[in-house]
Design a protein around this motif. Sequence first.
Motif, PDB file in Angstrom:
ATOM      1  N   ILE A   8      -8.747   3.874   6.706  1.00 25.68           N
ATOM      2  CA  ILE A   8      -9.776   2.726   6.872  1.00 25.68           C
ATOM      3  C   ILE A   8      -9.415   1.813   7.990  1.00 25.68           C
ATOM      4  O   ILE A   8      -8.221   1.490   8.036  1.00 25.68           O
ATOM      5  CB  ILE A   8     -10.075   2.088   5.773  1.00 25.68           C
ATOM      6  CG1 ILE A   8     -10.442   2.859   4.691  1.00 25.68           C
ATOM      7  CG2 ILE A   8     -10.734   0.733   5.816  1.00 25.68           C
ATOM      8  CD1 ILE A   8     -10.526   2.352   3.247  1.00 25.68           C
TER       9      ILE A   8
ATOM     10  N   GLY B 135      -6.819  -2.497   3.974  1.00 24.25           N
ATOM     11  CA  GLY B 135      -7.060  -1.130   4.000  1.00 24.25           C
ATOM     12  C   GLY B 135      -6.429  -0.480   4.948  1.00 24.25           C
ATOM     13  O   GLY B 135      -6.219  -1.077   5.874  1.00 24.25           O
TER      14      GLY B 135
ATOM     15  N   SER C 267     -14.206   3.733   8.676  1.00 22.37           N
ATOM     16  CA  SER C 267     -13.404   4.551   8.625  1.00 22.37           C
ATOM     17  C   SER C 267     -13.112   5.752   9.985  1.00 22.37           C
ATOM     18  O   SER C 267     -14.173   6.122  10.756  1.00 22.37           O
ATOM     19  CB  SER C 267     -13.375   5.336   7.289  1.00 22.37           C
ATOM     20  OG  SER C 267     -12.298   6.382   7.272  1.00 22.37           O
TER      21      SER C 267
ATOM     22  N   ILE D 211     -12.524  -3.506   8.484  1.00 17.59           N
ATOM     23  CA  ILE D 211     -12.949  -4.037   7.232  1.00 17.59           C
ATOM     24  C   ILE D 211     -13.624  -5.454   7.413  1.00 17.59           C
ATOM     25  O   ILE D 211     -13.045  -6.256   8.185  1.00 17.59           O
ATOM     26  CB  ILE D 211     -11.853  -4.305   6.109  1.00 17.59           C
ATOM     27  CG1 ILE D 211     -12.433  -4.637   4.692  1.00 17.59           C
ATOM     28  CG2 ILE D 211     -10.693  -5.217   6.560  1.00 17.59           C
ATOM     29  CD1 ILE D 211     -11.245  -4.395   3.762  1.00 17.59           C
TER      30      ILE D 211
ATOM     31  N   HIS E   8       0.913  -1.216  -0.008  1.00 16.19           N
ATOM     32  CA  HIS E   8       0.073   0.018   0.151  1.00 16.19           C
ATOM     33  C   HIS E   8       0.946   1.205  -0.056  1.00 16.19           C
ATOM     34  O   HIS E   8       2.199   1.024   0.236  1.00 16.19           O
ATOM     35  CB  HIS E   8      -0.840   0.022   1.204  1.00 16.19           C
ATOM     36  CG  HIS E   8      -2.284  -0.826   1.276  1.00 16.19           C
ATOM     37  ND1 HIS E   8      -3.286  -0.326   1.106  1.00 16.19           N
ATOM     38  CD2 HIS E   8      -2.192  -2.084   0.822  1.00 16.19           C
ATOM     39  CE1 HIS E   8      -4.227  -1.143   0.764  1.00 16.19           C
ATOM     40  NE2 HIS E   8      -3.606  -2.306   0.640  1.00 16.19           N
TER      41      HIS E   8
ATOM     42  N   LYS F 261      -6.604   5.498   2.650  1.00 15.26           N
ATOM     43  CA  LYS F 261      -7.978   5.753   2.597  1.00 15.26           C
ATOM     44  C   LYS F 261      -8.483   4.633   1.391  1.00 15.26           C
ATOM     45  O   LYS F 261      -9.563   4.849   0.901  1.00 15.26           O
ATOM     46  CB  LYS F 261      -7.873   7.182   2.395  1.00 15.26           C
ATOM     47  CG  LYS F 261      -7.280   8.138   3.387  1.00 15.26           C
ATOM     48  CD  LYS F 261      -7.510   9.400   2.662  1.00 15.26           C
ATOM     49  CE  LYS F 261      -6.763  10.499   3.390  1.00 15.26           C
ATOM     50  NZ  LYS F 261      -6.757  11.719   2.752  1.00 15.26           N
ATOM     51  N   GLN F 262      -7.814   3.589   1.100  1.00  9.11           N
ATOM     52  CA  GLN F 262      -8.212   2.707  -0.009  1.00  9.11           C
ATOM     53  C   GLN F 262      -8.403   1.286   0.596  1.00  9.11           C
ATOM     54  O   GLN F 262      -7.424   0.980   1.342  1.00  9.11           O
ATOM     55  CB  GLN F 262      -7.569   2.955  -1.485  1.00  9.11           C
ATOM     56  CG  GLN F 262      -6.140   2.489  -1.138  1.00  9.11           C
ATOM     57  CD  GLN F 262      -5.619   2.754  -2.390  1.00  9.11           C
ATOM     58  OE1 GLN F 262      -5.887   2.254  -3.557  1.00  9.11           O
ATOM     59  NE2 GLN F 262      -4.334   3.694  -2.586  1.00  9.11           N
ATOM     60  N   VAL F 263      -9.173   0.476   0.032  1.00  7.38           N
ATOM     61  CA  VAL F 263      -9.147  -1.007   0.013  1.00  7.38           C
ATOM     62  C   VAL F 263      -8.629  -1.743  -1.108  1.00  7.38           C
ATOM     63  O   VAL F 263      -9.263  -1.356  -2.310  1.00  7.38           O
ATOM     64  CB  VAL F 263     -10.472  -1.440   0.628  1.00  7.38           C
ATOM     65  CG1 VAL F 263     -10.560  -3.141   0.418  1.00  7.38           C
ATOM     66  CG2 VAL F 263     -10.986  -1.091   1.884  1.00  7.38           C
TER      67      VAL F 263
ATOM     68  N   THR G 191      -7.905  -1.745  -6.546  1.00  4.38           N
ATOM     69  CA  THR G 191      -8.611  -0.845  -5.422  1.00  4.38           C
ATOM     70  C   THR G 191     -10.166  -0.859  -5.617  1.00  4.38           C
ATOM     71  O   THR G 191     -10.626  -0.626  -6.831  1.00  4.38           O
ATOM     72  CB  THR G 191      -8.139   0.608  -5.822  1.00  4.38           C
ATOM     73  OG1 THR G 191      -6.760   0.897  -5.279  1.00  4.38           O
ATOM     74  CG2 THR G 191      -8.994   1.571  -4.603  1.00  4.38           C
TER      75      THR G 191
ATOM     76  N   THR H 170     -16.796  -1.363   5.286  1.00  2.69           N
ATOM     77  CA  THR H 170     -15.565  -0.795   5.536  1.00  2.69           C
ATOM     78  C   THR H 170     -15.991   0.382   6.716  1.00  2.69           C
ATOM     79  O   THR H 170     -17.016   1.103   6.333  1.00  2.69           O
ATOM     80  CB  THR H 170     -14.884  -0.156   4.602  1.00  2.69           C
ATOM     81  OG1 THR H 170     -15.804   0.656   3.525  1.00  2.69           O
ATOM     82  CG2 THR H 170     -14.346  -0.991   3.439  1.00  2.69           C
TER      83      THR H 170
END
Length: 350
Positions: free
Chosen positions: A118, A91, A134, A121, A72, A95-97, A110, A132
């Motif tokens: 995040i 995640g 956050s 999950i 990541h 800020k992304q999965v 993504t 998700t």
Amino acid sequence: MATFGTTSATANPNPNRSTEVVQPPSDSVSSLCFSPKANVLVATSWDNQVRCWEIVKTGTSLSTVPKASISHEQPVLCSTWKDDGTTIFSGGCDKQVKMWPLLSGGQPVTVAMHDAPIKEIAWVPEMNLLVTGSWDKTLRYWDLRQPNPAHVQQLPERCCALTVRHPLLVVGTADRNLIVFNLQNPQAEFKRVVSPLKYQTRCLAAFPDQQGCLVGSIEGRVGVHHIDDAQQSKNFTFKCHREGNDIYSVNSLNFHPIHHTFATSGSDGAFNFWDKDSKQRLKAMSRCGQPIPCSTFNNDGSIFAYSVCYDWSKGAENHNPATAKPCIYLHLPQEAEVKGKPRIGTGGRK
């Protein structure tokens, strides 16, 4: 239940003589999760990596084989498997999965975004949705066939913890609220309660029977909380991960998949096995030389994985990279450690 009390922690990172996972992360481990179909372990870390190992079990011996890893852009905080055991979701602070089709050898893509890191999950196979949570104070549901979330649920504060056992979903937020959802109607809060614990929620674990959840806090205490008002008399809290005046965070709660007892792991470097129904501690393990930030059982409960590393609770100034080597260990629970005992009156609780 008895309060936690063992000898003071020593520098020994592995006093329980667990099997050490080879080629561990270079920074603290933030999550661990086993494949629901095989002894394949995934770890996320503050070094921005998601790593995967195959665990080979031969009788009472274990060996570990590093399989693959992805990156990541920033520290990774959480992970989960798809129920078919082929795909990993991760995640974190970018800020992304990312969805990683590990078994097919595919590249990560993504599949979800938030406006802040995040923290939690979960994959919900009954709905074929990813959930998700956050620090942007939202819970988002994702249908992987669509780029935008299927639903965005506003939370009163940042998401600190999340647990799912369909149809029950519980979110612990930074203001000590527990937000309960019935996933048969996920777009409406089912119930909102203040945590039974006085300090910030650190971790949650839904009961296997979906009737409630365990709540762990930074103040060395666990709450056993039922959702139904008619079962409130069954609620109680107990102290753990303490020694004298030293109080440590409860970082991880894991139900055994067969016996439905549970493990607590804490910043005192210990993990313990408990039976909530008989209100007894089944086994207290020796304390490791560093905190245990996360832990998990494999799919049949025969392996308990836990990380031993700095948990950053005392800030960067107390981190010594020379002595704080991150480790992941594998423990083979004996039946007596994880099988529940008959309830004896109402004793054993403190």
